[in-house]
Design a protein around this motif. Structure first.
Motif, PDB file in Angstrom:
ATOM      1  N   ALA A 130     -87.026  28.009  18.190  1.00 25.14           N
ATOM      2  CA  ALA A 130     -87.835  28.625  17.138  1.00 25.14           C
ATOM      3  C   ALA A 130     -88.308  27.586  16.124  1.00 25.14           C
ATOM      4  CB  ALA A 130     -87.027  29.721  16.443  1.00 25.14           C
ATOM      5  N   PHE A 131     -87.453  26.611  15.807  1.00 28.06           N
ATOM      6  CA  PHE A 131     -87.888  25.524  14.925  1.00 28.06           C
ATOM      7  C   PHE A 131     -89.114  24.810  15.491  1.00 28.06           C
ATOM      8  CE2 PHE A 131     -83.478  25.197  12.952  1.00 28.06           C
ATOM      9  CZ  PHE A 131     -83.915  25.490  11.673  1.00 28.06           C
ATOM     10  N   LEU A 132     -89.115  24.592  16.796  1.00 30.81           N
ATOM     11  CA  LEU A 132     -90.229  23.884  17.423  1.00 30.81           C
ATOM     12  C   LEU A 132     -91.526  24.686  17.390  1.00 30.81           C
ATOM     13  CD1 LEU A 132     -88.437  22.350  20.547  1.00 30.81           C
ATOM     14  CD2 LEU A 132     -89.199  21.143  18.486  1.00 30.81           C
ATOM     15  N   LEU A 133     -91.433  25.996  17.255  1.00 24.23           N
ATOM     16  CA  LEU A 133     -92.635  26.843  17.215  1.00 24.23           C
ATOM     17  C   LEU A 133     -93.302  26.854  15.849  1.00 24.23           C
ATOM     18  CD1 LEU A 133     -91.466  29.954  19.296  1.00 24.23           C
ATOM     19  CD2 LEU A 133     -92.988  28.101  20.023  1.00 24.23           C
ATOM     20  N   VAL A 134     -92.575  26.469  14.799  1.00 22.28           N
ATOM     21  CA  VAL A 134     -93.119  26.563  13.441  1.00 22.28           C
ATOM     22  C   VAL A 134     -94.423  25.782  13.271  1.00 22.28           C
ATOM     23  CG1 VAL A 134     -92.671  25.967  11.021  1.00 22.28           C
ATOM     24  CG2 VAL A 134     -90.912  27.108  12.368  1.00 22.28           C
ATOM     25  N   GLY A 142     -93.040  17.299  11.035  1.00 24.13           N
ATOM     26  CA  GLY A 142     -91.874  16.437  10.962  1.00 24.13           C
ATOM     27  C   GLY A 142     -90.615  17.204  10.620  1.00 24.13           C
ATOM     28  N   ASN A 143     -90.704  18.132   9.642  1.00 22.08           N
ATOM     29  CA  ASN A 143     -89.534  18.921   9.270  1.00 22.08           C
ATOM     30  C   ASN A 143     -89.024  19.751  10.436  1.00 22.08           C
ATOM     31  OD1 ASN A 143     -91.203  18.554   6.590  1.00 22.08           O
ATOM     32  ND2 ASN A 143     -89.112  18.984   5.966  1.00 22.08           N
ATOM     33  N   SER A 144     -89.922  20.321  11.200  1.00 24.54           N
ATOM     34  CA  SER A 144     -89.526  21.168  12.325  1.00 24.54           C
ATOM     35  C   SER A 144     -88.868  20.357  13.435  1.00 24.54           C
ATOM     36  CB  SER A 144     -90.752  21.913  12.872  1.00 24.54           C
ATOM     37  OG  SER A 144     -91.322  22.735  11.867  1.00 24.54           O
ATOM     38  N   LEU A 145     -89.404  19.176  13.711  1.00 27.79           N
ATOM     39  CA  LEU A 145     -88.814  18.328  14.757  1.00 27.79           C
ATOM     40  C   LEU A 145     -87.404  17.873  14.371  1.00 27.79           C
ATOM     41  CD1 LEU A 145     -91.863  16.134  15.827  1.00 27.79           C
ATOM     42  CD2 LEU A 145     -90.714  17.886  17.186  1.00 27.79           C
ATOM     43  N   VAL A 146     -87.229  17.498  13.122  1.00 29.58           N
ATOM     44  CA  VAL A 146     -85.898  17.108  12.651  1.00 29.58           C
ATOM     45  C   VAL A 146     -84.932  18.273  12.787  1.00 29.58           C
ATOM     46  CG1 VAL A 146     -84.557  16.470  10.605  1.00 29.58           C
ATOM     47  CG2 VAL A 146     -86.704  15.291  11.102  1.00 29.58           C
ATOM     48  N   ALA A 147     -85.360  19.454  12.351  1.00 30.15           N
ATOM     49  CA  ALA A 147     -84.487  20.624  12.387  1.00 30.15           C
ATOM     50  C   ALA A 147     -84.083  20.972  13.817  1.00 30.15           C
ATOM     51  CB  ALA A 147     -85.186  21.815  11.727  1.00 30.15           C
ATOM     52  N   ALA A 148     -85.036  20.958  14.743  1.00 28.36           N
ATOM     53  CA  ALA A 148     -84.737  21.311  16.133  1.00 28.36           C
ATOM     54  C   ALA A 148     -83.766  20.317  16.765  1.00 28.36           C
ATOM     55  CB  ALA A 148     -86.031  21.375  16.938  1.00 28.36           C
ATOM     56  N   THR A 149     -83.971  19.039  16.510  1.00 27.73           N
ATOM     57  CA  THR A 149     -83.100  18.013  17.088  1.00 27.73           C
ATOM     58  C   THR A 149     -81.667  18.159  16.591  1.00 27.73           C
ATOM     59  OG1 THR A 149     -84.961  16.467  17.235  1.00 27.73           O
ATOM     60  CG2 THR A 149     -82.740  15.536  17.340  1.00 27.73           C
ATOM     61  N   LEU A 193     -75.880  30.318  22.823  1.00 32.80           N
ATOM     62  CA  LEU A 193     -77.227  30.813  23.132  1.00 32.80           C
ATOM     63  C   LEU A 193     -78.078  30.909  21.875  1.00 32.80           C
ATOM     64  CD1 LEU A 193     -79.310  32.016  25.072  1.00 32.80           C
ATOM     65  CD2 LEU A 193     -78.236  34.261  24.712  1.00 32.80           C
ATOM     66  N   ALA A 194     -77.505  31.442  20.809  1.00 36.64           N
ATOM     67  CA  ALA A 194     -78.260  31.576  19.560  1.00 36.64           C
ATOM     68  C   ALA A 194     -78.662  30.217  19.003  1.00 36.64           C
ATOM     69  CB  ALA A 194     -77.436  32.346  18.536  1.00 36.64           C
ATOM     70  N   ALA A 232     -92.787  33.133  12.996  1.00 34.15           N
ATOM     71  CA  ALA A 232     -91.984  31.989  13.427  1.00 34.15           C
ATOM     72  C   ALA A 232     -90.742  31.838  12.564  1.00 34.15           C
ATOM     73  CB  ALA A 232     -92.819  30.710  13.370  1.00 34.15           C
ATOM     74  N   LEU A 233     -90.882  32.013  11.247  1.00 32.22           N
ATOM     75  CA  LEU A 233     -89.733  31.907  10.363  1.00 32.22           C
ATOM     76  C   LEU A 233     -88.739  33.035  10.594  1.00 32.22           C
ATOM     77  CD1 LEU A 233     -91.472  30.817   7.038  1.00 32.22           C
ATOM     78  CD2 LEU A 233     -90.006  29.424   8.494  1.00 32.22           C
ATOM     79  N   VAL A 234     -89.242  34.223  10.888  1.00 31.30           N
ATOM     80  CA  VAL A 234     -88.342  35.345  11.211  1.00 31.30           C
ATOM     81  C   VAL A 234     -87.480  34.986  12.416  1.00 31.30           C
ATOM     82  CG1 VAL A 234     -88.305  37.674  12.192  1.00 31.30           C
ATOM     83  CG2 VAL A 234     -89.644  37.208  10.137  1.00 31.30           C
ATOM     84  N   GLY A 235     -88.094  34.383  13.435  1.00 34.22           N
ATOM     85  CA  GLY A 235     -87.336  33.962  14.610  1.00 34.22           C
ATOM     86  C   GLY A 235     -86.297  32.911  14.270  1.00 34.22           C
ATOM     87  N   VAL A 236     -86.687  31.930  13.443  1.00 35.72           N
ATOM     88  CA  VAL A 236     -85.750  30.883  13.043  1.00 35.72           C
ATOM     89  C   VAL A 236     -84.524  31.475  12.363  1.00 35.72           C
ATOM     90  CG1 VAL A 236     -85.395  28.982  11.417  1.00 35.72           C
ATOM     91  CG2 VAL A 236     -87.423  29.001  12.872  1.00 35.72           C
ATOM     92  N   PHE A 237     -84.759  32.322  11.370  1.00 42.88           N
ATOM     93  CA  PHE A 237     -83.644  32.811  10.571  1.00 42.88           C
ATOM     94  C   PHE A 237     -82.824  33.869  11.306  1.00 42.88           C
ATOM     95  CE2 PHE A 237     -86.017  30.611   7.371  1.00 42.88           C
ATOM     96  CZ  PHE A 237     -85.038  30.152   6.495  1.00 42.88           C
TER      97      PHE A 237
END
Length: 418
Positions: free
Chosen positions: A313-317, A390-397, A305-306, A330-335
């Motif tokens: 959260a990456f996609l929201l950045v 681009g960085n966020s899309l890569v991270a989420a994928t 789930l996490a 957004a970064l708080v959610g990611v981390f």
């Protein structure tokens, strides 16, 4: 990691396991001695992670202080991450010479190179310190986690490991604002002085407080043994892949964090340090949540789930670039979710092949270093061409791929053939 034995009945107790205490079987006493040991182990991690992590938000400041282009600092980060790939070669040293000795010597070597940066600041001493951190961290962390894997029952292991993870988040929560203040008041190399002093102090306390190491009586751990365990238990490769992918995801975004904050929001060094503190707080909260939730609700469901929430959260950045508070939220959610996905997985990984715990942890730490290396190369490349979108899309994928690996192949104490 206990050495391989053909006769399990003759097996000696695992290395560095504390003497039996008063609690009933299956329980671990959270007394003053145990808490002090966890605190010292955490302090050692704090110093190591201070050098490891603070180069990210303050990379532009280091580049200005050294008079070098920012890509030079990114290159040093990639070189440091590459050093971590030698974890399968270096981590067995703790099994050969004892975990207490390996951790103490690692911290001493770390402190010597970090103090060299403070005494003779240059791009060469900084590079040496970063490479040294990359090397000793893959000795210290697997030794510490294997020690706790042996000493703490599985039902309580999530909480014990989560405590030591505060040495990771604390590098931001405490280290970031202090680093910003020290660089502003003095110069870029001053934080290295205090981290070096802290590292040598932690080494001395660790040596005096942890139980003396006991040598193995039935042979020593070797690379050949680690390879034997990898062939016998292919699930270890899946564990390594799971830990690699989230680090690729995080690193590909976070390596450009300092440049993004400065160029988009014009933050000063003090402001950057305070903003990074929020990330540290999110990480610490995530670590605490991981320690509580994985023992209560189960390791796999919580981590899966996490991981999915981290990808979301990456996609929201990219949608947060309009204002600093939104970007920080957004970064708080990611981390927060990322810490649960990674920290929550560690106790799970310590139990997938209990008889090869050291091999599992050294391989996963090598994989994490590989993930950081890949992410530190991919991140600036994508940033220069596609920006934070681009960085966020890569991270989420990549994070979604990590969840799929864990859901398909990783179980506690039961292997699923890849």
């Amino acid at each position: 990691m206990a050495p391989h034995r053909d006769n399990a009945a003759d097996a000696a107790p695992p290395s560095d396991v504390p003497a039996p205490a008063a609690p009933p079987p299956g329980e671990w006493a959270w007394d003053a001695r145990r808490v002090a040991q966890l605190g010292i182990l955490t302090a050692g991690r704090f110093c190591l992670n201070g050098v490891l992590r603070l180069v990210y938000p303050f990379a532009p400041a280091f580049a200005r202080g050294l008079g070098v282009p920012l890509p030079t600092i990114y290159g040093l980060i990639s070189l440091r991450n590459f050093t971590g790939l030698f974890s399968p070669l270096l981590a067995p040293l703790a099994e050969r010479f004892g975990r207490r000795a390996a951790m103490a010597v690692s911290l001493a070597i770390f402190s010597a190179t970090v103090l060299l940066v403070a005494a003779a600041p240059s791009v060469w001493t900084l590079g040496l310190a970063l490479v040294t951190v990359g090397a000793v961290k893959v000795i210290y962390d697997p030794a510490m986690q294997s020690y706790l894997g042996d000493a703490v029952p599985y039902a309580q292991r999530g909480r014990a490991l989560a405590v030591t993870e505060f040495g990771w988040s604390g590098a931001f929560l405490i280290g970031a604002p202090l680093t910003g203040w020290l660089i502003t008041r003095y110069d870029w190399s001053t934080p290295f002085l205090w981290l070096g002093i802290g590292g040598i102090s932690a080494a001395a306390l660790l040596w005096r407080t942890l139980p003396a190491a006991r040598r193995h009586d039935h042979g020593s751990v070797s690379i050949a043994y680690t390879w034997q365990m990898l062939r016998k238990h292919p699930v270890i490769w899946a564990a390594a892949l799971y830990m690699l992918l989230p680090l690729v995801a995080q690193e590909s975004l976070f390596i450009v964090y300092g440049d993004w904050m400065e160029s988009t929001f014009g933050l000063s060094l003090t402001g950057l340090g305070l903003a990074t503190t929020l990330i540290g707080l999110a990480e610490m909260t995530g670590e605490g949540t991981a320690g509580w939730s994985v023992d209560r609700f189960g390791k796999r469901p919580v981590v899966i789930l996490a991981g999915l929430l981290t990808a979301a959260a990456f996609l929201l950045v990219p949608f947060s670039v309009g204002s600093l508070p939104t970007a920080l939220a957004a970064l708080v959610g990611v981390f927060f979710f990322f810490e649960i996905a990674v920290v929550g997985a560690i106790p799970l990984l310590t139990e997938i092949v209990p008889e090869a715990r050291g091999a599992v942890m050294s391989m996963t730490f090598g994989a994490m270093a590989a993930g950081r290396t890949i992410g530190s190369i991919v991140g600036p490349f994508v940033w220069a061409r596609a920006g934070v979108v681009g960085n966020s899309l890569v991270a989420a994928t990549v994070m979604v791929l990590a969840v799929l690996v864990l859901a398909r192949w990783l179980r506690e104490g039961r292997e699923v053939s890849p």
